[in-house]
Design an enzyme around this catalytic site. Structure first.
Site, mmCIF file in Angstrom:
data_model
loop_
_atom_site.group_PDB
_atom_site.id
_atom_site.type_symbol
_atom_site.label_atom_id
_atom_site.label_comp_id
_atom_site.label_asym_id
_atom_site.label_seq_id
_atom_site.Cartn_x
_atom_site.Cartn_y
_atom_site.Cartn_z
ATOM 1 N N GLU A 38 -2.804 -1.650 -1.869
ATOM 2 C CA GLU A 38 -3.380 -0.481 -2.538
ATOM 3 C C GLU A 38 -3.526 0.653 -1.538
ATOM 4 O O GLU A 38 -3.700 0.424 -0.337
ATOM 5 C CB GLU A 38 -4.742 -0.886 -3.150
ATOM 6 N N ASP A 39 -3.455 1.883 -2.026
ATOM 7 C CA ASP A 39 -3.601 3.028 -1.124
ATOM 8 C C ASP A 39 -5.051 3.207 -0.667
ATOM 9 O O ASP A 39 -5.329 3.361 0.511
ATOM 10 C CB ASP A 39 -3.054 4.315 -1.778
ATOM 11 N N ASP B 264 -11.938 3.058 -3.740
ATOM 12 C CA ASP B 264 -12.955 4.082 -3.922
ATOM 13 C C ASP B 264 -14.144 3.422 -4.634
ATOM 14 O O ASP B 264 -14.949 2.748 -3.994
ATOM 15 C CB ASP B 264 -12.307 5.220 -4.716
ATOM 16 N N PHE C 28 -12.112 13.668 -0.650
ATOM 17 C CA PHE C 28 -10.903 13.437 -1.442
ATOM 18 C C PHE C 28 -9.692 13.719 -0.559
ATOM 19 O O PHE C 28 -9.532 14.818 -0.028
ATOM 20 C CB PHE C 28 -10.874 14.324 -2.688
ATOM 21 N N ARG D 117 1.940 13.650 -2.626
ATOM 22 C CA ARG D 117 2.173 12.259 -2.226
ATOM 23 C C ARG D 117 3.100 12.164 -1.011
ATOM 24 O O ARG D 117 3.027 11.220 -0.239
ATOM 25 C CB ARG D 117 2.828 11.476 -3.377
HETATM 26 P P1 IMP Z 1 -11.235 3.173 -7.755
HETATM 27 O O1 IMP Z 1 -10.955 2.400 -8.998
HETATM 28 O O2 IMP Z 1 -12.349 4.163 -7.937
HETATM 29 O O3 IMP Z 1 -11.433 2.305 -6.534
HETATM 30 O O4 IMP Z 1 -10.003 4.120 -7.565
HETATM 31 C C1 IMP Z 1 -8.896 3.803 -6.879
HETATM 32 C C2 IMP Z 1 -7.795 4.776 -7.196
HETATM 33 O O5 IMP Z 1 -8.283 6.116 -7.303
HETATM 34 C C3 IMP Z 1 -6.795 4.786 -6.071
HETATM 35 O O6 IMP Z 1 -5.745 3.895 -6.332
HETATM 36 C C4 IMP Z 1 -6.321 6.212 -6.069
HETATM 37 O O7 IMP Z 1 -5.221 6.331 -6.938
HETATM 38 C C5 IMP Z 1 -7.461 7.020 -6.635
HETATM 39 N N1 IMP Z 1 -8.240 7.672 -5.567
HETATM 40 C C6 IMP Z 1 -9.484 7.359 -5.127
HETATM 41 N N2 IMP Z 1 -9.877 8.162 -4.140
HETATM 42 C C7 IMP Z 1 -8.854 9.013 -3.922
HETATM 43 C C8 IMP Z 1 -8.639 10.088 -2.988
HETATM 44 O O8 IMP Z 1 -9.468 10.436 -2.134
HETATM 45 N N3 IMP Z 1 -7.445 10.719 -3.082
HETATM 46 C C9 IMP Z 1 -6.495 10.380 -3.994
HETATM 47 N N4 IMP Z 1 -6.645 9.380 -4.870
HETATM 48 C C10 IMP Z 1 -7.820 8.705 -4.842
HETATM 49 MG MG MG Z 2 -3.794 7.646 -7.791
#
Ligand code: IMP
Ligand code: MG
Length: 166
Positions: free
Chosen positions: A90-91, A94, A143, A156
């Site tokens: 995963e990237d 969050d 962000f 990206r």
């Molecule tokens: P989560 O479900 O809140 O953990 O969100 C994860 C997803 O939100 C990641 O796979 C990203 O696609 C997106 N995301 C969360 N934070 C960022 C950020 O700082 N920049 C870009 N995408 C983010």
């Molecule tokens: Mg995303």
């Protein structure tokens, strides 16, 4: 700029060596589309064990900076993971909502093991608990874009990870 490309490259190589040690028989890497594609491509080349690759589409964010709170499977795996050692790639973690949902979905397919590798971790934002076995970098609650991460599908392709607005 938060993380220049050369720092990312060095850290991904370290993670590859750790994964080599932990998975002597090889591993099945599952990247979450689309943000993890760049990390997957570099991480897979840093691993020297037998490696299979697959992709899954999951969406929890709309077009903005905050999660919709709603998680959807938008593309399923091509391969079976029954009995496989699986590493989700995963990237960024969050809130943790996306990964806790995905872990729940994939556990029902009986992998032998299931762990997570995330390039970035924003621990301050966690809502859903999720164990991340391999973390590239912990970052503050900002962000970020680049190296696969987008804002409304843009940025990206930036080689570095940057705070949006920098
Ligand atoms: P989560 O479900 O809140 O953990 O969100 C994860 C997803 O939100 C990641 O796979 C990203 O696609 C997106 N995301 C969360 N934070 C960022 C950020 O700082 N920049 C870009 N995408 C983010
Ligand atoms: Mg995303």
């Amino acid at each position: 700029m938060l993380l220049p490309a050369d720092r990312i490259r060095a850290r991904v190589e370290e993670l590859g060596r750790e994964i080599d040690r932990d998975y002597p028989d090889g591993v099945c890497l599952i990247a979450i589309l689309k943000g993890a594609c760049f990390f997957l491509a570099d991480l897979a080349r840093a691993i020297s064990r037998p490696t299979r690759l697959d992709f899954i589409g999951i969406s929890s964010y709309g077009k903005g900076k905050t999660s919709s709170g709603e998680v959807k499977l938008t593309k399923d795996l091509d391969l079976s993971i029954d009995g496989a050692d699986v590493l989700i790639v995963e990237d960024i973690v969050d809130s943790g909502v996306t990964l806790s949902y995905l872990v729940h979905v994939l556990e029902q397919r009986h992998p032998r093991s299931l762990r997570i590798a995330a390039l970035l971790d924003k621990p301050d934002r966690r809502v859903a608990p999720v164990a991340v076995a391999y973390v590239g970098f912990q970052i503050p609650d900002e962000f970020v874009v680049g190296y696969g991460l987008d804002y409304a599908e843009n940025y990206r392709n930036l080689p570095d990870v940057c705070v949006l607005g920098d």
